[in-house]
Design a protein around this motif. Structure first.
Motif, PDB file in Angstrom:
ATOM      1  N   SER A  81       0.097   0.472  -2.606  1.00  0.00           N
ATOM      2  CA  SER A  81      -0.617   1.064  -1.473  1.00  0.00           C
ATOM      3  C   SER A  81      -1.100  -0.005  -0.511  1.00  0.00           C
ATOM      4  CB  SER A  81      -1.794   1.902  -1.984  1.00  0.00           C
ATOM      5  OG  SER A  81      -1.328   3.073  -2.611  1.00  0.00           O
ATOM      6  N   TRP A  82      -1.450  -1.159  -1.051  1.00  0.00           N
ATOM      7  CA  TRP A  82      -1.876  -2.270  -0.215  1.00  0.00           C
ATOM      8  C   TRP A  82      -0.767  -2.639   0.772  1.00  0.00           C
ATOM      9  CZ3 TRP A  82      -4.051  -7.431  -2.732  1.00  0.00           C
ATOM     10  CH2 TRP A  82      -4.672  -8.191  -1.733  1.00  0.00           C
ATOM     11  N   ARG A  84       1.778  -0.781   1.699  1.00  0.00           N
ATOM     12  CA  ARG A  84       2.012   0.351   2.612  1.00  0.00           C
ATOM     13  C   ARG A  84       1.025   0.302   3.778  1.00  0.00           C
ATOM     14  NH1 ARG A  84       0.423   4.039  -0.386  1.00  0.00           N
ATOM     15  NH2 ARG A  84      -1.500   4.608   0.710  1.00  0.00           N
ATOM     16  N   LYS A  85      -0.232   0.089   3.463  1.00  0.00           N
ATOM     17  CA  LYS A  85      -1.242   0.047   4.521  1.00  0.00           C
ATOM     18  C   LYS A  85      -1.082  -1.173   5.423  1.00  0.00           C
ATOM     19  CE  LYS A  85      -4.644   2.957   2.194  1.00  0.00           C
ATOM     20  NZ  LYS A  85      -4.688   3.997   3.251  1.00  0.00           N
ATOM     21  N   GLU A  86      -0.511  -2.253   4.890  1.00  0.00           N
ATOM     22  CA  GLU A  86      -0.267  -3.426   5.711  1.00  0.00           C
ATOM     23  C   GLU A  86       0.778  -3.155   6.796  1.00  0.00           C
ATOM     24  OE1 GLU A  86      -1.390  -6.856   5.765  1.00  0.00           O
ATOM     25  OE2 GLU A  86      -3.094  -5.848   4.813  1.00  0.00           O
ATOM     26  N   ILE A  88       1.663  -0.094   8.093  1.00  0.00           N
ATOM     27  CA  ILE A  88       1.432   1.070   8.956  1.00  0.00           C
ATOM     28  C   ILE A  88       1.099   0.666  10.396  1.00  0.00           C
ATOM     29  CG2 ILE A  88      -0.209   2.954   9.397  1.00  0.00           C
ATOM     30  CD1 ILE A  88      -0.014   3.676   6.429  1.00  0.00           C
ATOM     31  N   TYR A 100       8.354   6.107   1.882  1.00  0.00           N
ATOM     32  CA  TYR A 100       7.593   5.509   0.781  1.00  0.00           C
ATOM     33  C   TYR A 100       7.887   6.276  -0.504  1.00  0.00           C
ATOM     34  CZ  TYR A 100       3.545   3.606  -1.729  1.00  0.00           C
ATOM     35  OH  TYR A 100       2.726   2.975  -2.647  1.00  0.00           O
ATOM     36  N   TYR A 104       1.154   7.428  -5.278  1.00  0.00           N
ATOM     37  CA  TYR A 104       0.002   6.806  -4.638  1.00  0.00           C
ATOM     38  C   TYR A 104      -1.227   7.668  -4.837  1.00  0.00           C
ATOM     39  CZ  TYR A 104      -0.714   9.653  -0.404  1.00  0.00           C
ATOM     40  OH  TYR A 104      -1.048  10.650   0.469  1.00  0.00           O
ATOM     41  N   GLU A 108      -4.271  10.530   2.357  1.00  0.00           N
ATOM     42  CA  GLU A 108      -3.646   9.898   3.504  1.00  0.00           C
ATOM     43  C   GLU A 108      -2.523  10.808   3.977  1.00  0.00           C
ATOM     44  OE1 GLU A 108      -2.602   5.553   3.472  1.00  0.00           O
ATOM     45  OE2 GLU A 108      -0.568   6.321   3.813  1.00  0.00           O
ATOM     46  N   ASN A 110      -0.137   9.973   7.245  1.00  0.00           N
ATOM     47  CA  ASN A 110       0.146   9.265   8.472  1.00  0.00           C
ATOM     48  C   ASN A 110       1.475   9.743   9.030  1.00  0.00           C
ATOM     49  OD1 ASN A 110       1.283   6.921  10.157  1.00  0.00           O
ATOM     50  ND2 ASN A 110      -0.844   6.297   9.860  1.00  0.00           N
ATOM     51  N   ILE A 147      -6.523  -0.812  -3.801  1.00  0.00           N
ATOM     52  CA  ILE A 147      -6.781   0.575  -3.458  1.00  0.00           C
ATOM     53  C   ILE A 147      -6.222   1.580  -4.466  1.00  0.00           C
ATOM     54  CG2 ILE A 147      -4.765   0.688  -1.934  1.00  0.00           C
ATOM     55  CD1 ILE A 147      -6.510   2.539  -0.136  1.00  0.00           C
TER      56      ILE A 147
END
Length: 366
Positions: A81-82, A84-86, A88, A100, A104, A108, A110, A147
């Motif tokens: 998840s880290w 993935r968020k980087e 986005i 993805y 997770y 969320e 998005n 996360i």
């Protein structure tokens, strides 16, 4: 002549969770090869690959590099998840989409991400609903210190309370940390009914080995009495755990049928393959389709994939998936239960404690 379409592939082929990443990469490349070999397909997919090497600081720059240096508008990739968020913010800036294919923690949705693996109502909720009546509701929560561990354990705390249980401990390790001695000591002292394991990679492998050693000295900690529960453990990592995993439980949309020689080796491989399958169908319909076109293309549509027939919710872009609970048996899983199709509920807005645990919410009298 087929239309050539570039897509990004972004997986770490080394590092503490390389077994998972390599399974995802194998699924992506196998699906790309199969799409390209299909004479009925009007497109040829060209993989633009980048490897962050397990370095979180490399995900965003390499995703940006894919999108700047190629015509790709879709990226299949990221495991944690880290990571993935980087990526986005890069996707949002470039108008691209991430497919993805890993479980997770939910909470969320998005518009630049298509979530092709399980969210909490498709992994944690059914797993605890299965375990609590059989083993008890008091749990010990473990996680890698990022996360996935934090948020999955946050949801687990609420579910355990709903089931009438207690959280007897909650501990985190840095990603890659293999010293689990303190965790084992606390678990031995508190004697929970189950362990929820949200450790990843080498931390998880070290814990399984140490827990098996504990079970050899105290039968309470055998899998028949106090199982380890995982929402992200698949066949891809069982060789690293070996016999230490036998009898413990995991959940996912797919476990390999050992009788099928050519079947995907794990849900990570199967879900990534399915991601490319669905993406290829989208691009065959509209080769220029970007992230903004996806909700309309997903509406009232289902897709035949290696996971079975799935649909993607156009509002949240999460997939409807099977839910399987499996018990580790050697290098595979024995299926304990299967639900054919479970619609995604990433925010647990439809969760009902009475339906899940048979415990109505108590009325508070002021």
């Amino acid at each position: 002549m087929k239309s050539r379409i570039e897509i990004g592939v972004l997986y770490s082929r080394s590092g503490s969770y390389q077994l998972v990443a390599n399974a995802c990469h194998a699924g992506a490349m196998r699906a790309i090869s199969d799409v390209n070999a299909d004479p009925a397909s009007g497109i040829e997919l060209v993989a633009i690959e980048r490897d962050p090497g397990g370095n979180i600081d490399r995900y965003a720059p390499l995703c940006d590099e894919i999108l700047r240096q190629s015509s790709a508008r879709h990226v299949v990739g990221a495991v944690t998840s880290w990571s993935r968020k980087e990526v986005i913010p890069v996707l949002e800036k470039s108008g691209a989409a991430l497919w993805y294919a890993c479980p997770y923690e939910g909470f969320e949705a998005n518009e630049h991400v298509v979530y092709m693996h399980a969210c909490p109502n498709q992994h944690l909720v059914p797993l605890l609903a299965h375990v609590v009546p059989r083993f008890g509701a008091d749990g010990f929560l473990l996680g890698s210190n990022y996360i996935w561990g934090w948020e999955t354990n946050r949801v687990a705390r609420d579910l355990i309370a709903d089931a009438g249980g207690k959280v007897l401990g909650e501990r985190y390790l840095p990603i890659g940390e293999a010293d689990v001695s303190r965790l084992i000591a606390e678990i031995k002292a508190t004697r929970p009914a189950f362990i929820l394991n949200n450790l990843i990679g080498t931390s998880s492998y070290a814990f399984f080995e140490a827990y098996a050693e504990l079970a050899r000295t105290d039968p309470h900690f055998g899998p028949e009495n106090c199982p380890i529960l995982s929402c992200n453990l698949t066949e891809a990592e069982l060789p690293a755990i070996s016999e230490a995993g036998r009898g413990h439980l995991s959940v996912g949309p797919y476990f390999r049928d050992q009788a099928q020689d050519n079947a995907p080796a794990s849900s990570f491989e199967a879900s990534t393959y399915a991601s490319v399958q669905v993406l290829a169908k989208v691009l065959a319909t509209d080769p220029s389709a970007g992230f903004a076109a996806l909700p309309a293309l997903f509406r009232n549509t289902s897709y035949q994939t290696l996971l079975g027939e799935i649909a993607i919710d156009p509002q949240t872009q999460h997939a409807t998936l099977p839910v399987e609970i499996g018990r580790i048996a050697g290098l595979g899983f024995e299926r304990v239960s299967r639900t054919e199709r479970m619609a995604p509920d990433p925010y647990l807005s439809r969760y009902d404690r009475t339906e899940t645990f048979g415990r109505p919410r108590l009325k508070v009298v002021s």
